[in-house]
Scaffold this active site. Structure first.
Site, short mmCIF file in Angstrom:
data_model
loop_
_atom_site.label_atom_id
_atom_site.label_comp_id
_atom_site.label_asym_id
_atom_site.label_seq_id
_atom_site.Cartn_x
_atom_site.Cartn_y
_atom_site.Cartn_z
N HIS A 171 0.83 -1.21 0.00
CA HIS A 171 0.00 0.00 0.00
C HIS A 171 0.86 1.25 0.00
O HIS A 171 1.96 1.29 0.57
CB HIS A 171 -0.98 0.01 1.18
CG HIS A 171 -0.36 0.09 2.55
ND1 HIS A 171 -0.15 1.27 3.21
CD2 HIS A 171 0.09 -0.89 3.38
CE1 HIS A 171 0.38 1.03 4.39
NE2 HIS A 171 0.55 -0.28 4.52
N ASP B 38 6.36 2.08 6.10
CA ASP B 38 5.11 1.33 6.06
C ASP B 38 4.14 2.12 5.18
O ASP B 38 3.55 3.09 5.65
CB ASP B 38 4.59 1.17 7.48
CG ASP B 38 3.20 0.59 7.58
OD1 ASP B 38 2.74 -0.01 6.61
OD2 ASP B 38 2.58 0.77 8.65
N GLU C 18 -5.23 1.11 3.06
CA GLU C 18 -4.85 0.09 4.03
C GLU C 18 -4.86 0.64 5.45
O GLU C 18 -5.28 -0.06 6.39
CB GLU C 18 -3.45 -0.46 3.69
CG GLU C 18 -3.06 -1.72 4.47
CD GLU C 18 -2.43 -1.46 5.83
OE1 GLU C 18 -2.28 -2.41 6.61
OE2 GLU C 18 -2.11 -0.27 6.11
N GLU C 19 -4.43 1.86 5.64
CA GLU C 19 -4.29 2.42 6.98
C GLU C 19 -5.64 2.63 7.68
O GLU C 19 -5.68 2.87 8.88
CB GLU C 19 -3.51 3.73 6.94
CG GLU C 19 -2.05 3.59 6.51
CD GLU C 19 -1.19 2.82 7.49
OE1 GLU C 19 -1.70 2.42 8.56
OE2 GLU C 19 0.00 2.62 7.20
N ASP D 59 4.24 -6.19 3.35
CA ASP D 59 4.12 -5.05 4.24
C ASP D 59 5.31 -5.09 5.18
O ASP D 59 6.20 -5.92 5.03
CB ASP D 59 2.79 -5.12 4.99
CG ASP D 59 2.24 -3.75 5.37
OD1 ASP D 59 3.03 -2.89 5.77
OD2 ASP D 59 1.01 -3.55 5.27
N HIS E 127 4.91 3.07 12.75
CA HIS E 127 4.01 4.22 12.86
C HIS E 127 4.68 5.41 13.52
O HIS E 127 4.01 6.32 14.03
CB HIS E 127 2.71 3.85 13.60
CG HIS E 127 1.71 3.19 12.70
ND1 HIS E 127 0.37 3.08 13.01
CD2 HIS E 127 1.85 2.60 11.48
CE1 HIS E 127 -0.26 2.46 12.03
NE2 HIS E 127 0.61 2.16 11.08
#
Length: 345
Positions: free
Chosen positions: A71, A188, A222-223, A242, A322
């Protein structure tokens, strides 16, 4: 699989990281992805939702098609309020956390096409003034975006064209060190988009023909949990490419390829995890099989949408997920070799 394909993957990831693309604001990044795969000679088209579907070719087979998903949407924020003092209260997009974004430079994109710079700061951010600076919990209600413009009221900020609903993007601060570490926000999952481009370049350079039909789907939601809710009709197997988590009680490091056995959505397909781990062991790759309790991937959305597929998850180890993330060129190469080994090319 030569080191040059890992270097190419990292190079393309760096290019993509320079394009702001939080969830819901991904058109420029998706266009870049479409062009990048197209430049390698692969058919790439936009989906209605805004993702990119790429056909890597391959023969029709009884086992059905394989879908590799990554993603390009990232964490970010949205203007929730233009405050009376001209500053901005924001709300997170995806899992962005205020304490992690504090003091980061941001860009505010207006719907009129203008871009303004600013910084996410604690409200009353001067330590020499605020005696409770260290005691204040960091949330998106106790922080604000301080614009780099001469504004002191809501009317002055609105006169710039800034309104509720505008997108706020955090500076990724991308660095690649001489020792092979890759540091940036939003590895990510832009690093894995680079990895899939590296695999596509390998196929083109070596004129490899895949033994089964293989697609790449670069998703854009995706998030927020629904990026992978679409797959081509002939798909029978999906591997999410991922990040692999690095942290306490986990075996993965930034130099490894992670093979996930279970995350917050439940176990991955037992046979597929076994096959992937056997390939990594046979190829003498640096890898780890781990369980991630606070993690979800595109395949949860695919399964929730009702698709009857086998599912797996691999990716390079990433520390400080994150947040300001870090991986390594070795993790990129080990992931590339795992994909190559699985497809037997």
């Amino acid at each position: 699989m030569e080191q040059k394909y890992a270097e190419y993957a990292a190079q393309k990831a760096v290019e993509l990281l320079a394009i702001d693309s939080p969830t819901g604001f991904t058109d420029r990044a998706a266009a870049w992805v479409q062009d990048a795969f197209g430049a390698l000679g692969f058919a790439a088209k936009k989906t209605a939702k805004g993702g990119v579907l790429i056909d890597l070719g391959g023969a029709e087979s009884e086992e059905g098609a394989l879908l590799l998903q990554a993603h390009t949407d990232t964490l970010g924020a949205m203007v929730a309020e233009v405050k009376a003092n001209g500053r901005l209260r924001v709300t997170n997009l995806g899992g962005m956390r205020a304490e992690n974004g504090e003091t980061e430079n941001v860009r505010v994109y207006t719907r009129g096409g203008k871009v303004y710079e600013g910084t996410l700061q604690l409200c009353n951010a001067s330590v020499h003034v605020n005696g409770d600076y260290g005691k204040t919990e960091r949330t998106f209600d106790t922080t604000e975006v301080l614009l780099d413009e001469a504004v002191t009221s809501a009317d002055e900020t609105r006169a710039l064209g800034i309104e509720t609903g505008d997108i706020v993007c955090f500076d990724p601060r991308t660095r690649v060190t001489a020792s092979g570490y890759i540091k940036s926000r939003f590895l990510d999952d832009k690093l894995s988009v680079g990895i899939l481009l590296g695999f596509a370049k390998y196929l083109r350079d070596e004129n490899k023909q895949l033994p089964r039909r293989t697609y790449v789907h670069v998703t854009v939601y995706e998030e927020v949990g629904h990026g992978g809710a679409f797959v081509p009709a002939d798909t029978r197997e999906m591997i999410s490419v991922d990040m692999g988590c690095v942290g306490d009680d986990l075996g993965c490091t930034e130099r490894m390829v992670s093979i996930c056995a279970k995350d917050s959505g439940g176990p991955y397909n037992y046979d597929l995890v076994t096959t992937l781990s056997n390939i990594a062991r046979e190829l003498e790759l640096d890898y780890a099989i781990d369980v991630y309790p606070h993690y979800g991937s595109d395949v949860e959305a695919t399964l929730s949408a009702g698709y009857d597929i086998r599912h797996g998850l691999i990716g390079p180890g990433v520390y400080a997920s994150h947040g300001y993330e870090r991986s390594h060129m070795d993790g990129v190469l080990n992931t590339l070799k795992t994909i190559k080994g699985y497809l037997n090319v």
